[in-house]
Motif scaffolding. Structure first.
Motif, PDB file in Angstrom:
ATOM      1  N   LEU A 195       0.995  -1.291  -0.133  1.00 25.46           N
ATOM      2  CA  LEU A 195      -0.119  -0.523  -0.223  1.00 25.46           C
ATOM      3  C   LEU A 195       1.467   1.135  -0.381  1.00 25.46           C
ATOM      4  O   LEU A 195       0.366   2.457  -0.193  1.00 25.46           O
ATOM      5  CB  LEU A 195      -0.714   0.030   1.166  1.00 25.46           C
ATOM      6  N   VAL A 196       1.961   0.952   0.382  1.00 21.70           N
ATOM      7  CA  VAL A 196       3.254   2.043   0.440  1.00 21.70           C
ATOM      8  C   VAL A 196       3.622   1.581  -0.490  1.00 21.70           C
ATOM      9  O   VAL A 196       4.576   1.211  -0.692  1.00 21.70           O
ATOM     10  CB  VAL A 196       3.373   2.461   1.875  1.00 21.70           C
ATOM     11  N   ASP A 197       5.057   3.092  -0.749  1.00 20.85           N
ATOM     12  CA  ASP A 197       6.009   3.238  -1.605  1.00 20.85           C
ATOM     13  C   ASP A 197       7.129   2.220  -1.136  1.00 20.85           C
ATOM     14  O   ASP A 197       8.372   3.800  -1.377  1.00 20.85           O
ATOM     15  CB  ASP A 197       5.999   4.641  -1.813  1.00 20.85           C
ATOM     16  N   ILE A 198       7.159   1.472  -0.305  1.00 24.36           N
ATOM     17  CA  ILE A 198       7.968   0.567  -0.232  1.00 24.36           C
ATOM     18  C   ILE A 198       8.341  -0.458  -0.582  1.00 24.36           C
ATOM     19  O   ILE A 198       9.659  -1.465  -0.627  1.00 24.36           O
ATOM     20  CB  ILE A 198       8.445   0.691   1.296  1.00 24.36           C
ATOM     21  N   LEU A 199       7.116  -0.918  -1.565  1.00 25.69           N
ATOM     22  CA  LEU A 199       8.198  -2.202  -2.773  1.00 25.69           C
ATOM     23  C   LEU A 199       8.913  -1.934  -3.959  1.00 25.69           C
ATOM     24  O   LEU A 199       9.215  -0.423  -3.645  1.00 25.69           O
ATOM     25  CB  LEU A 199       6.447  -2.144  -2.908  1.00 25.69           C
ATOM     26  N   GLY A 200       9.087  -2.759  -4.323  1.00 24.95           N
ATOM     27  CA  GLY A 200      10.353  -2.485  -5.440  1.00 24.95           C
ATOM     28  C   GLY A 200      11.732  -2.245  -5.150  1.00 24.95           C
ATOM     29  O   GLY A 200      11.893  -2.477  -3.885  1.00 24.95           O
ATOM     30  N   LYS A 203      13.246  -2.101  -1.220  1.00 20.02           N
ATOM     31  CA  LYS A 203      13.057  -0.691  -0.184  1.00 20.02           C
ATOM     32  C   LYS A 203      12.781  -1.400   1.094  1.00 20.02           C
ATOM     33  O   LYS A 203      13.809  -0.864   2.566  1.00 20.02           O
ATOM     34  CB  LYS A 203      11.810  -0.063  -0.967  1.00 20.02           C
ATOM     35  N   LEU A 204      12.103  -2.531   1.435  1.00 22.34           N
ATOM     36  CA  LEU A 204      12.143  -2.850   2.718  1.00 22.34           C
ATOM     37  C   LEU A 204      13.069  -3.653   3.088  1.00 22.34           C
ATOM     38  O   LEU A 204      13.700  -3.335   4.687  1.00 22.34           O
ATOM     39  CB  LEU A 204      11.075  -4.055   2.894  1.00 22.34           C
ATOM     40  N   ASP A 205      13.927  -4.407   2.201  1.00 21.30           N
ATOM     41  CA  ASP A 205      15.464  -4.803   3.404  1.00 21.30           C
ATOM     42  C   ASP A 205      16.289  -3.394   3.707  1.00 21.30           C
ATOM     43  O   ASP A 205      16.577  -3.527   4.903  1.00 21.30           O
ATOM     44  CB  ASP A 205      16.035  -4.400   2.199  1.00 21.30           C
ATOM     45  N   SER A 216      14.090 -11.391   0.444  1.00 23.36           N
ATOM     46  CA  SER A 216      13.410 -10.118   0.204  1.00 23.36           C
ATOM     47  C   SER A 216      13.411  -9.957  -1.507  1.00 23.36           C
ATOM     48  O   SER A 216      11.502  -9.161  -1.344  1.00 23.36           O
ATOM     49  CB  SER A 216      14.224  -8.892   0.365  1.00 23.36           C
ATOM     50  N   SER A 217      13.511 -11.208  -1.734  1.00 25.79           N
ATOM     51  CA  SER A 217      12.666 -11.082  -3.299  1.00 25.79           C
ATOM     52  C   SER A 217      11.354 -11.611  -3.457  1.00 25.79           C
ATOM     53  O   SER A 217      10.754 -11.394  -4.392  1.00 25.79           O
ATOM     54  CB  SER A 217      13.226 -11.737  -4.205  1.00 25.79           C
ATOM     55  N   ASN A 218      11.127 -12.113  -2.328  1.00 26.76           N
ATOM     56  CA  ASN A 218       9.441 -12.247  -2.256  1.00 26.76           C
ATOM     57  C   ASN A 218       9.017 -11.296  -1.340  1.00 26.76           C
ATOM     58  O   ASN A 218       7.089 -11.641  -1.516  1.00 26.76           O
ATOM     59  CB  ASN A 218       9.523 -13.735  -1.240  1.00 26.76           C
ATOM     60  N   ILE A 219       9.290 -10.264  -1.693  1.00 25.76           N
ATOM     61  CA  ILE A 219       8.629  -8.728  -0.885  1.00 25.76           C
ATOM     62  C   ILE A 219       7.065  -8.670  -1.930  1.00 25.76           C
ATOM     63  O   ILE A 219       5.982  -8.838  -1.803  1.00 25.76           O
ATOM     64  CB  ILE A 219       9.104  -8.291  -0.443  1.00 25.76           C
ATOM     65  N   ASP A 220       7.160  -8.718  -3.473  1.00 21.76           N
ATOM     66  CA  ASP A 220       6.488  -7.778  -4.011  1.00 21.76           C
ATOM     67  C   ASP A 220       5.198  -9.426  -4.786  1.00 21.76           C
ATOM     68  O   ASP A 220       4.258  -8.670  -4.977  1.00 21.76           O
ATOM     69  CB  ASP A 220       7.304  -7.800  -5.536  1.00 21.76           C
ATOM     70  N   VAL A 221       5.696 -10.572  -3.740  1.00 24.45           N
ATOM     71  CA  VAL A 221       4.767 -11.572  -4.609  1.00 24.45           C
ATOM     72  C   VAL A 221       3.614 -11.965  -3.532  1.00 24.45           C
ATOM     73  O   VAL A 221       3.231 -12.871  -3.289  1.00 24.45           O
ATOM     74  CB  VAL A 221       5.513 -12.811  -5.942  1.00 24.45           C
ATOM     75  N   THR A 273       9.586 -45.788   5.403  1.00 20.48           N
ATOM     76  CA  THR A 273      10.049 -44.502   5.506  1.00 20.48           C
ATOM     77  C   THR A 273       9.210 -42.691   5.155  1.00 20.48           C
ATOM     78  O   THR A 273      10.129 -42.151   5.599  1.00 20.48           O
ATOM     79  CB  THR A 273      11.775 -44.259   5.106  1.00 20.48           C
ATOM     80  N   GLY A 274       8.158 -43.401   4.532  1.00 21.32           N
ATOM     81  CA  GLY A 274       7.354 -41.902   4.552  1.00 21.32           C
ATOM     82  C   GLY A 274       7.807 -41.880   2.717  1.00 21.32           C
ATOM     83  O   GLY A 274       7.285 -41.025   1.999  1.00 21.32           O
ATOM     84  N   ARG A 275       8.279 -42.230   2.250  1.00 21.87           N
ATOM     85  CA  ARG A 275       8.926 -41.957   0.939  1.00 21.87           C
ATOM     86  C   ARG A 275       8.466 -42.831  -0.160  1.00 21.87           C
ATOM     87  O   ARG A 275       7.321 -43.769   0.259  1.00 21.87           O
ATOM     88  CB  ARG A 275      10.146 -42.302   0.451  1.00 21.87           C
ATOM     89  N   PRO A 276       7.976 -42.302  -0.750  1.00 17.90           N
ATOM     90  CA  PRO A 276       8.099 -40.729  -1.579  1.00 17.90           C
ATOM     91  C   PRO A 276       8.133 -39.849  -0.668  1.00 17.90           C
ATOM     92  O   PRO A 276       6.490 -39.309  -0.223  1.00 17.90           O
ATOM     93  CB  PRO A 276       7.619 -40.374  -2.701  1.00 17.90           C
ATOM     94  N   TYR A 277       8.815 -38.895  -0.725  1.00 17.70           N
ATOM     95  CA  TYR A 277       8.671 -37.688   0.049  1.00 17.70           C
ATOM     96  C   TYR A 277       8.014 -36.468  -0.287  1.00 17.70           C
ATOM     97  O   TYR A 277       8.023 -36.780  -1.275  1.00 17.70           O
ATOM     98  CB  TYR A 277      10.262 -36.572   0.801  1.00 17.70           C
ATOM     99  N   THR A 278       7.211 -35.581   0.081  1.00 14.22           N
ATOM    100  CA  THR A 278       7.469 -34.668  -0.154  1.00 14.22           C
ATOM    101  C   THR A 278       7.877 -33.116  -0.328  1.00 14.22           C
ATOM    102  O   THR A 278       9.125 -33.604  -0.112  1.00 14.22           O
ATOM    103  CB  THR A 278       5.646 -33.563   0.248  1.00 14.22           C
ATOM    104  N   SER A 279       8.163 -32.813  -2.113  1.00 15.16           N
ATOM    105  CA  SER A 279       9.049 -32.100  -1.804  1.00 15.16           C
ATOM    106  C   SER A 279       8.101 -30.490  -1.734  1.00 15.16           C
ATOM    107  O   SER A 279       7.043 -29.899  -1.914  1.00 15.16           O
ATOM    108  CB  SER A 279       9.746 -31.720  -3.351  1.00 15.16           C
ATOM    109  N   ARG A 280       8.571 -29.552  -0.479  1.00 14.08           N
ATOM    110  CA  ARG A 280       8.290 -28.579  -0.904  1.00 14.08           C
ATOM    111  C   ARG A 280       9.223 -27.408  -0.531  1.00 14.08           C
ATOM    112  O   ARG A 280      10.461 -27.209   0.107  1.00 14.08           O
ATOM    113  CB  ARG A 280       7.512 -27.977   1.256  1.00 14.08           C
ATOM    114  N   TYR A 281       9.822 -25.986  -1.178  1.00 16.59           N
ATOM    115  CA  TYR A 281      10.663 -25.356  -1.437  1.00 16.59           C
ATOM    116  C   TYR A 281      10.018 -23.954  -1.517  1.00 16.59           C
ATOM    117  O   TYR A 281       9.174 -23.175  -2.881  1.00 16.59           O
ATOM    118  CB  TYR A 281      11.214 -26.096  -2.625  1.00 16.59           C
ATOM    119  N   ILE A 282       9.993 -23.276  -0.804  1.00 15.08           N
ATOM    120  CA  ILE A 282       9.299 -21.795  -0.875  1.00 15.08           C
ATOM    121  C   ILE A 282      10.473 -20.693  -1.350  1.00 15.08           C
ATOM    122  O   ILE A 282      10.091 -19.397  -2.253  1.00 15.08           O
ATOM    123  CB  ILE A 282       8.844 -21.076   0.669  1.00 15.08           C
TER     124      ILE A 282
END
Ligand code: P6P
Length: 345
Positions: A47-52, A66-68, A119-124, A235-244
């Motif tokens: 909402l304010v100019d600290i994105l990007g 800017k938020l960094d 911080s590359s995730n801030i804008d999304v 062993t629970g495999r196949p495991y689940t891939s989770r990467y943010i």
């Protein structure tokens, strides 16, 4: 149900801490204050100019958001005001930040931090975080902090943790007496104890790695990923891939559910991507206190590594101890030599 705030908890546990003269209490309290200020801006970033982009690059040559920079400034100001911190190493600053005023120079602690990781995730609108690592200074009190204060092994950390700005805002930290999590209650503006005595499962079904880099991985990593994908119900495999793609978010999920996070050496990042001082050491302290492991993939405990420079990178394997041990078996059997970057140019 009675609520325990972060400040009440720190004071209650002050006796656990060898330097119990309230110094660490003030330091952690000021970290909490800065976290609330940063959280307020993160929550309205759209909402304010600290994105990007801020139009500048940090020491890593990474585009600064800017938020960094906002987060870096707020944490530095709050830590300086605490009177307990005589110097700061930050992902956003080339050199250590020291203070000329006498009050902070009397501080007995130094802090290394990534003020806004991911911080590359801030804008999304993806979860991001602050990571911090606290040491006793080794240079004489009353003087400026020196580089030797920051290049101590991770085993000498007196406290470490992170704030995750996600669906809720949490602060998770350790002082070497276990791991506790606090959730920010916006209605009262306080971090409240929500996850006491966090223990991470010894095994899990989540593996977290950027598989987009697959062809650049060492053979041992490639073989381990295939192992994760094979079917083996016991062993629970196949495991689940989770990467943010946000260390704090990936780490926090695996801490609570069990799992392994790997950022290995790759063709292009021959020492890995993540930084020892303010990403790997603090996360390794937290995971070990929760019963897990943090290594470089070759059996070397992250916290035993002697830092050579502020922004030094290391390969990082962190999470459930049984999963780290299995991944290291693959690194030993198939090797951890990354391919030559020239093969991809
Ligand atoms: P990649 C964010 O930039 C970060 O430093 C960590 O938060 C995250 O785990 C990693 O980099 C993601 O890197 O190369 O997978 O995008």
């Amino acid at each position: 149900m009675s609520v325990t705030t972060l400040n009440e908890f720190i004071i209650q546990r002050q006796a656990d801490f060898p330097y119990a003269k309230g110094e660490l209490t003030r330091l952690l309290t000021h970290i909490g204050v800065a976290a609330k200020v940063v959280n307020r801006e993160v929550n309205k970033a759209g909402l304010v100019d600290i994105l990007g982009d801020a139009g500048t690059d940090n020491v890593q040559g990474e585009r600064q958001k800017k938020l960094d920079i906002y987060a870096d400034e707020k944490f530095i100001a709050s830590l300086k005001a605490s009177g307990e911190c005589c110097g700061i190493a930050s992902e956003e600053d080339q050199n250590i930040v020291t203070f000329d005023e006498d009050l902070p120079r009397q501080g007995k602690y130094i802090l290394s931090m990534d003020p806004l990781d991911g911080s590359s995730n801030i804008d999304v609108n993806v979860s991001i975080g602050t990571i911090f690592s606290i040491f006793r200074r080794v240079s004489p009190v009353g003087h400026k902090a020196s580089m030797e204060d920051f290049l101590q092994e991770g085993t000498k950390q007196v406290a470490a943790g992170y704030i995750i700005y996600g669906s809720s805002t949490m602060m998770v930290y350790t002082t070497g007496r276990g791991v506790n999590g606090f959730t920010l209650d916006p209605s009262i503006g306080e971090f409240c104890l929500s996850h006491p005595d966090i223990i991470t499962p010894h095994s899990g079904i989540i593996y977290s790695i950027n598989e987009g880099n697959y062809i650049k991985f060492p053979e041992g990593v490639k073989k381990y990923i295939k192992y994760c994908q094979e079917k083996d119900i016991p062993t629970g495999r196949p495991y689940t891939s989770r990467y943010i793609g946000s260390l704090v978010a990936d780490f926090h999920r695996n801490l609570l559910k069990g799992g392994i996070f790997i950022y290995p050496k790759t063709a292009g990042y021959s020492s890995g991507k993540l930084r020892l001082l303010y990403e790997c050491n603090p996360m390794a302290f937290v995971i070990e206190q929760a019963g897990g492991k943090g290594t470089d993939g070759r059996g070397n405990r992250i916290m035993d590594l002697k830092p050579e420079s502020l922004h030094q990178r290391v390969p990082f394997y962190v999470g459930s101890r049984n999963m780290i041990n299995k991944a290291e078996e693959f690194m030993t059997e198939f090797g951890d030599q990354e391919p030559d970057i020239k093969d991809f140019q």
